[in-house]
Design a protein around this motif. Structure first.
Motif, PDB file in Angstrom:
ATOM      1  N   SER A   1       2.356  11.646   0.424  1.00 42.81           N
ATOM      2  CA  SER A   1       3.375  10.598   0.286  1.00 42.81           C
ATOM      3  C   SER A   1       4.769  11.129   0.605  1.00 42.81           C
ATOM      4  CB  SER A   1       3.346   9.999  -1.123  1.00 42.81           C
ATOM      5  OG  SER A   1       3.927  10.878  -2.063  1.00 42.81           O
ATOM      6  N   ILE A   2       4.924  12.440   0.587  1.00 39.74           N
ATOM      7  CA  ILE A   2       6.229  13.055   0.837  1.00 39.74           C
ATOM      8  C   ILE A   2       6.419  13.409   2.309  1.00 39.74           C
ATOM      9  CG2 ILE A   2       7.642  15.104   0.336  1.00 39.74           C
ATOM     10  CD1 ILE A   2       6.370  15.103  -2.469  1.00 39.74           C
TER      11      ILE A   2
ATOM     12  N   ARG B   1      10.548  13.033   6.688  1.00 38.95           N
ATOM     13  CA  ARG B   1      10.721  12.560   5.319  1.00 38.95           C
ATOM     14  C   ARG B   1      11.526  13.567   4.496  1.00 38.95           C
ATOM     15  NH1 ARG B   1       6.697   8.114   4.089  1.00 38.95           N
ATOM     16  NH2 ARG B   1       6.925   8.748   1.938  1.00 38.95           N
TER      17      ARG B   1
ATOM     18  N   LYS C   1       1.543  14.308   8.534  1.00 38.76           N
ATOM     19  CA  LYS C   1       0.403  14.522   7.628  1.00 38.76           C
ATOM     20  C   LYS C   1      -0.325  15.832   7.923  1.00 38.76           C
ATOM     21  CE  LYS C   1       1.344  10.554   5.836  1.00 38.76           C
ATOM     22  NZ  LYS C   1       2.399  10.520   4.876  1.00 38.76           N
TER      23      LYS C   1
ATOM     24  N   ASN D   1      -2.454  14.203  -2.552  1.00 42.02           N
ATOM     25  CA  ASN D   1      -1.992  12.817  -2.388  1.00 42.02           C
ATOM     26  C   ASN D   1      -0.485  12.711  -2.543  1.00 42.02           C
ATOM     27  OD1 ASN D   1      -4.542  11.791  -1.867  1.00 42.02           O
ATOM     28  ND2 ASN D   1      -4.961  11.382  -4.019  1.00 42.02           N
ATOM     29  N   VAL D   2       0.082  13.448  -3.486  1.00 40.61           N
ATOM     30  CA  VAL D   2       1.541  13.440  -3.663  1.00 40.61           C
ATOM     31  C   VAL D   2       2.204  13.990  -2.408  1.00 40.61           C
ATOM     32  CG1 VAL D   2       3.459  14.494  -4.927  1.00 40.61           C
ATOM     33  CG2 VAL D   2       1.505  13.541  -6.184  1.00 40.61           C
TER      34      VAL D   2
ATOM     35  N   PRO E   1      11.972   9.087   1.491  1.00 42.84           N
ATOM     36  CA  PRO E   1      11.816   8.014   0.510  1.00 42.84           C
ATOM     37  C   PRO E   1      12.566   8.275  -0.797  1.00 42.84           C
ATOM     38  CG  PRO E   1       9.874   9.401   0.496  1.00 42.84           C
ATOM     39  CD  PRO E   1      10.779   9.922   1.583  1.00 42.84           C
TER      40      PRO E   1
END
Length: 138
Positions: free
Chosen positions: A17-18, A113, A22, A13-14, A82
């Motif tokens: 988010s990075i 990202r 995907k 999950n981490v 982010p």
């Protein structure tokens, strides 16, 4: 076994988010990171090193370091980062460098990202390889 599964799920999950891409977050990436963490955690002094990194003095920052670097520098920056966004203080600083330092080139990678080399390796190679060939006459 539950701890391993929970850690795997949390790590996945981490990473999701990075990474913008995907598909880059696959079982191999998660396994490599779990294995690396497991090996590192069993090495003597790892805990002390980690605590030192997290709690120690930060050391020189890019604003202090970049003017002292005279070799060619290619900065590849994800426009969707982010953690260090392009419109944040560090991003603005690096965006200004090519007009101030002739040895610095900045390329902003669209849709990427925080980890361009893992997130979109083909885009990193597409930009890095020609720069290396041009800069170092390969």
């Amino acid at each position: 076994m539950c701890i391993h599964w929970c850690f795997r799920e949390t790590l996945g999950n981490v990473l999701l988010s990075i990474y913008a891409n995907k598909e880059s977050v696959d079982e191999t990436l998660v396994e490599v990171l779990i294995f690396s963490t497991y090996i590192a955690c069993n090495e003597e002094g790892v805990l002390d090193a980690f605590v030192s990194i997290v709690t120690g003095p930060p050391g020189p920052n890019p604003v202090q370091l970049m003017p002292t670097i005279f070799i060619p520098v290619l900065v590849l920056w994800g426009d969707k980062d982010p953690f260090t966004p392009l419109d944040g203080p560090v991003g603005k600083y690096f965006s200004s460098l090519p007009s101030k330092l002739s040895n610095v080139k900045l390329i902003v990678l669209e849709g990427v990202r925080h980890c361009p080399h893992d997130d979109r390796p083909e885009l990193v190679h597409e930009n890095m390889l020609p720069w290396l060939a041009e800069t170092f006459n390969f």
